[in-house]
Design a protein around this motif. Structure first.
Motif, short mmCIF file in Angstrom:
data_model
loop_
_atom_site.label_atom_id
_atom_site.label_comp_id
_atom_site.label_asym_id
_atom_site.label_seq_id
_atom_site.Cartn_x
_atom_site.Cartn_y
_atom_site.Cartn_z
N PHE A 1 -15.57 44.03 5.82
CA PHE A 1 -16.84 44.56 6.31
C PHE A 1 -17.90 43.47 6.23
O PHE A 1 -17.99 42.75 5.22
N ALA B 1 -19.34 51.64 2.36
CA ALA B 1 -18.03 51.10 2.73
C ALA B 1 -17.49 50.21 1.62
O ALA B 1 -16.29 50.25 1.30
N GLY C 1 -15.03 45.40 10.25
CA GLY C 1 -16.11 46.34 10.56
C GLY C 1 -17.46 45.68 10.39
O GLY C 1 -17.73 45.06 9.37
N GLY D 1 -17.31 53.30 7.29
CA GLY D 1 -15.90 52.96 7.44
C GLY D 1 -14.98 54.10 7.76
O GLY D 1 -13.76 53.98 7.59
#
Length: 255
Positions: A96, A79, A68, A53
């Motif tokens: 994420f 992350a 992400g 990240g």
């Protein structure tokens, strides 16, 4: 034959010390500002190969919502830990997910798609690149931009250090230890545009003793991205921008 593990695999030191290595890499200076300038104010961003990240968090701190995606659980775990410690005002802009960027379909579009830090170059420059560019186009709004950071072919052809014991990185760690990197092997195959190298990660304690050692295999592929982009309906938006003397950021648009 030297036993290695893949880059960013579970229990790899490349994953564990990703933030240390990228923070020390001056060749990445300016990439976050470059990506931020491509996004409209408050524009949505998809990052392919988001890793731990580094880019996503920095863009979210600038007020940009980012999704992400990464395929490596070890990177997403980092992350996730950082996300749990992030102030709510920034964390709410971040998501994420685990996914394969050659086959991703989030059923939504974004103003900007990023594929940074040589992420695409980890894939063979054939069907995998075609599929990734198709994924990028699928997730872009009309008029949206895609930014792809690729290594320079001429540098990939260079031989590795004459002495494998030579340090290519030596960075301090919290607690007084150090992270050291050596390039043990480096080979380039011009016929398929592939660079294979083995980078040994060595974690040392405050007393200088070795705590962990991990030889890890890293592979990059080089090719002209323009035909792959064109096949996906993307056009070159500007000449490639040199970053740190080792790579170019290519910008494409969906029209």
């Amino acid at each position: 034959m030297l036993r290695t593990r893949p880059y960013y695999a579970d229990r790899s030191l490349s994953a564990a010390f990703y933030e240390v290595v990228t923070a020390a890499d001056s060749n990445l200076t300016g990439d976050i500002e470059f990506y931020a300038d491509l996004a409209p104010p408050g524009g949505s961003i998809l990052e392919l190969g988001a890793g731990a990240g580094r880019i996503a968090f920095a863009l979210a701190e600038r007020g940009l919502p980012v999704v992400g995606v990464d395929i490596a659980p070890a990177m997403l775990e980092q992350a996730g830990k950082r996300l749990a410690e992030t102030p709510d005002a920034v964390a709410k802009r971040l998501e994420f997910r685990r996914g394969d960027m050659t086959a991703l379909d989030l059923k939504r579009t974004f103003d900007l798609v990023i594929c940074g830090y040589f992420t695409l170059a980890h894939l063979p420059a054939g069907a995998a690149w075609r599929n990734t560019f198709a994924v990028i186009a699928r997730h872009l709004e009309v008029g949206g931009a895609a930014a792809i950071h690729l290594p320079l072919a001429d540098l990939m052809r260079l031989p590795g250090p004459a002495n494998p014991a030579a340090l290519v990185l030596d960075e301090p760690l919290p607690g007084g230890g150090r992270l050291q990197l050596h390039v043990l092997e480096r080979r380039f195959r011009a016929d398929i545009g592939r660079l294979d190298q083995v980078i040994e990660y060595v974690e040392r304690g405050a007393d200088g003793g070795v705590l962990r050692r991990s030889p890890e295999r890293q592979t990059y592929y080089v090719a002209d991205p323009i035909p792959f982009a064109a096949a996906a309906g993307l056009s070159v938006a500007r000449p490639p921008t040199r970053l740190g003397g080792v790579g170019d950021i290519w910008v494409f648009r969906k029209t």
